[in-house]
Motif scaffolding. Structure first.
Motif, PDB file in Angstrom:
ATOM      1  N   GLU A  81       0.807  -1.216   0.000  1.00 54.88           N
ATOM      2  CA  GLU A  81       0.000   0.000   0.000  1.00 54.88           C
ATOM      3  C   GLU A  81       0.843   1.271   0.000  1.00 54.88           C
ATOM      4  O   GLU A  81       0.399   2.320  -0.458  1.00 54.88           O
ATOM      5  N   ARG A 159      -3.294  -2.886   5.903  1.00 55.00           N
ATOM      6  CA  ARG A 159      -3.375  -2.225   4.588  1.00 55.00           C
ATOM      7  C   ARG A 159      -4.013  -0.841   4.708  1.00 55.00           C
ATOM      8  O   ARG A 159      -3.563   0.117   4.067  1.00 55.00           O
ATOM      9  N   ALA A 163      -2.270   2.557   3.706  1.00 56.05           N
ATOM     10  CA  ALA A 163      -2.902   3.385   2.675  1.00 56.05           C
ATOM     11  C   ALA A 163      -3.208   4.778   3.207  1.00 56.05           C
ATOM     12  O   ALA A 163      -3.097   5.780   2.483  1.00 56.05           O
TER      13      ALA A 163
END
Length: 759
Positions: A81, A159, A163
């Motif tokens: 990510e 993730r 992100a």
């Protein structure tokens, strides 16, 4: 909706408060940057991600690395990510906040059939229960490494954290350069724009910490560059060159050593103790009497200059041991009690469909078989150990543990200090397999350190103490009965008996949460109540017993023996119906295409039905555990030493594969682990004493006996499922079924012994 919830809470009391709490969205696990300590120019962007001054990424790691690969798999999620090389991500132990709790392991305890979600339309009973229990799991924040859930739990949260950090970093660059954020590119941790500006993450981090992330989007599957591809393990170089540090490698300044010696009779205690000879031996400092901590057996420890001095002195202590008040334990007698419990028919029904009683009354014949599995020890390569220091009202612990917060809590209870006064360091684990979900060894180490004058003490279990004072996989006995009508199996009834692990574990590890009543424990019947086969009438029940033997989680838990029972019996039914074992299973899986696809892949890759060398046979088994479906085909012969497994083909559907290399490693590890237990594993107890003491009588599979293992995965876009344990359950039945094909003898007890086979 919110306003109505508040009204209800105020008007109707506790019940409405619960309703109101349920109506509130699940708590975010992103966490605040303040949860991460920073040093040397690091900047924390949330509770999981820090950025170094050089642009390197630091990931908060709440899970223990015990060979299963989490120190690589979780960094892969973050690196994907953040668009950084995997090598630029390092891990740092996470703190104690509830965001690091393992919600997936709490959810895994729900006793739902794996096909329930596929049967339900919309938000059904199973999905609703998972939402509620997931919410509770977030509040509890139980930090445990187990149940093959590390990647499962991290899949969304790590993730999302990465992100979110990436969005803030890009936002910071866009603001600084006054450029549209969607025109920026990231490659290897460097943000750039076609017009020329570029900066690595370390140069943007401070500004990013004050920049809202805006809309956060996880990468689309087609944009992945790391996930799903082989990647080298980040922990491997240190393990190869010897710089890796396990629990036994801990060496704080001023370290002393101790060895434990516990009452050889489980549940017993020392009576008269004469340490006069031991106290005069070289290097000996002190003898410390030990009560039974965390479900262990009472005994004593000797503090000395080295572990060798401590072990020699402990062996020299003259002790008159006393049996437990309830009398000595005996595994042969326990097996008889379990058989009687099965015959009583008083078990809790984990699954019931159709009308089994009516089907049995109509049956033209009944097929019945009894299966048995013994107690098993964990036998981790690194024996149990813990280093502790107690000084100035504080406790410092170096514990190779799967449950650091529970280790902290028992250390605090033993030392009589607040939990906040305890610091727990978690080195690498030389194998866990569920044994290090216990915290007995931490309590004992802290008690010994309290008598060490403020010096750190490393307490080591000699292998004999490790083997004879384990928390064993429970012994189980099961009766399986099928009713045949019109040449088809019309019903399947399974009754089993054995100790329940989860209530005993809660009592030992989490006394404040352990209730007075034992609720049905899914682990007792998993692998029996949740079969995928389409028998029209089914009933699976279990009687939970309390033998007095300390029992604990063992790699794949109830599935480890229940798969042997169920998949061996499915083969018996295939034989009774005169149908090929693979084709028989395929016919029962018409409604379960995922299972059928895995079975077909294993059979195809193994060459099922093709000729084999003389005196060889194949056996098959299919089993779902921890969200992963595994089929195994074992190729077996018999030599002078007994069964010999030459080849095992594993096919699996584990959802999205993060690192195929680690998946293959875990399947290979599981096969060797399971084959050791299938051929050799048993713990016998007589007069309260475990008869097996060390590797000569608790045998391990030798390297020369290890089979060739092939791993094949079914492509899937589902979220990842467990990998560390699902390779264990199908192995024993696959081997047993191959031995039946080879000899015509049905093996219904573990370990597999041809001399004791049923014709």
């Amino acid at each position: 909706m919110k306003r109505r919830t508040l009204l209800l809470a105020g008007a109707t009391g506790a019940g409405a408060l619960v309703v109101g709490w349920l109506a509130v969205p699940q708590r975010s696990r992103l966490g605040s940057p303040g949860l991460l300590p920073v040093r040397n120019g690091e900047v924390a962007l949330n509770g999981w991600i820090k950025v170094g001054a050089d642009g390197a990424i630091v990931l908060a790691m709440p899970r223990s690395e015990m060979g299963q690969g989490v120190y690589t798999a979780l960094p892969m999620l973050a690196a994907e990510e953040l668009d950084v090389p995997l090598a630029s991500v390092r891990v740092e132990r996470a703190g104690n906040d509830t965001i690091y709790g393992n919600v997936a392991t709490v959810l895994a305890g729900l006793p739902f059939h794996p096909l329930d979600d596929e049967r339900e339309d919309g938000f059904g009973r199973a999905k609703a229960a998972r939402w509620v229990v997931g919410k509770i799991g977030r509040e509890l924040g139980i930090n445990a490494t187990g149940g093959s859930t590390s990647v499962v739990d991290a899949w969304e949260v790590v993730r999302t954290a990465a992100a979110t950090a990436r969005a803030s970093l890009l936002g910071a660059a866009a603001l600084q350069w006054k450029l549209p954020v969607d025109e920026l590119k990231v490659r290897n941790g460097v943000v750039s724009h076609a017009s020329g500006p570029s900066a690595h993450y370390g140069e943007l981090a401070r500004f990013a910490a004050a920049t809202p992330p805006g809309t956060v989007r996880l990468k689309a599957r087609e944009d992945w560059s790391l996930i799903g591809k082989p990647a080298p393990r980040l922990d491997l170089p240190a393990k190869v060159d010897g710089t890796a540090r396990f629990g036994v490698d801990v060496r704080p300044p001023g370290l002393k050593f101790a060895a434990v010696r516990l009452c050889p009779m489980l549940g017993g205690a020392p009576g008269r103790v004469d340490a006069s000879v031991a106290s005069k031996m070289p290097g000996v400092e002190r003898l410390v009497m030990l009560p039974a901590y965390g479900g262990s057996t009472a005994g004593f420890a000797v503090i000395a200059k080295t572990s060798w001095h401590a072990m020699r002195a402990a062996a020299a202590v003259d002790v008159q041991w006393e049996q437990r008040p309830a009398g000595p334990l005996d595994s042969a007698r326990i097996e008889q009690q379990l058989e009687a419990a099965v015959r009583s028919g008083d078990g809790y029904a984990f699954h019931s469909s159709g009308d089994v009683d009516a089907a049995e009354r109509r049956a033209s014949r009944t097929i019945e078989a009894w299966y048995r599995a013994p107690f098993l020890a964990h036998a981790t390569m690194e024996p149990m150990n813990c280093t502790a220091r107690v000084a100035d009202g504080k406790v410092e612990v170096w514990a190779p543990t799967q449950v650091p917060l529970m280790a902290r809590d028992i250390a605090a209870r033993v030392a009589g200090v607040p939990a906040e006064a305890v610091t727990v360091h978690v080195p690498l684990l030389g194998g866990g397999f569920g044994r290090r979900l216990e915290v007995d060894y931490v309590g004992v180490a802290v008690r010994v350190a309290m008598d060490a004058g403020g010096a750190p003490v490393q307490l080591l279990w000699p292998r004999e103490e490790d083997t004879t004072h384990d928390f064993y996989r429970p012994m189980h006995v099961v009766r399986l009965r099928a009713a045949v009508e019109d040449a088809q199996v019309a019903s399947l009834r399974i009754d089993s008996a054995g100790d329940a692990i989860t209530p005993r574990w809660f009592q030992r590890a989490m006394p404040p949460l352990a209730g007075p009543v034992d609720l049905p424990d899914k682990t007792t019947s998993e692998g029996l109540f949740d079969l995928p086969y389409a028998f029209p009438n089914q009933r699976m029940a279990h009687t939970a017993t309390r033998s007095g033997v300390p029992v604990g989680f063992w790699r794949s838990v109830g599935h480890s023996h229940n798969a042997f029972f169920s998949e061996s019996f499915i083969d018996e039914l295939a034989g009774a119906m005169q149908v090929d074992p693979v084709e028989y299973r395929r016919g029962l899986l018409r409604h379960a295409p995922r299972y059928r696809a895995v079975l077909d892949l294993a059979a195809r890759r193994a060459g099922w039905g093709t000729p084999l060398p003389a005196a060889r046979a194949r056996g098959v088994a299919l089993h779902e555990s921890f969200g992963t479906i595994v089929a195994q085909v074992a190729e077996v012969s018999i030599d002078a030493g007994g069964p010999r497994v030459h080849r095992v083909v594993c096919a699996l559907d584990c959802g999205t594969v993060v690192n195929p290399t680690i998946v293959a490693q875990q399947m290979e590890s599981a096969v060797v682990f399971a084959l050791t237990a299938a051929l050799h594993g048993r713990i016998d107890i007589k007069d309260g004493q475990v008869q097996q003491r060390n590797f000569p009588d608790y045998r391990m599979l030798l390297a020369a006996q290890a089979p060739h293992v092939e791993t094949w995965t079914v492509a899937s876009e589902r979220p990842p499922a467990g990998v560390g344990e699902p390779g264990v359950p199908p192995l024993a039945p696959a081997v047993a079924n191959a031995l039946f094909a080879l000899t015509g003898k049905r093996l219904r007890s573990l370990p597999l012994n041809l001399a004791a086979a049923d014709a």
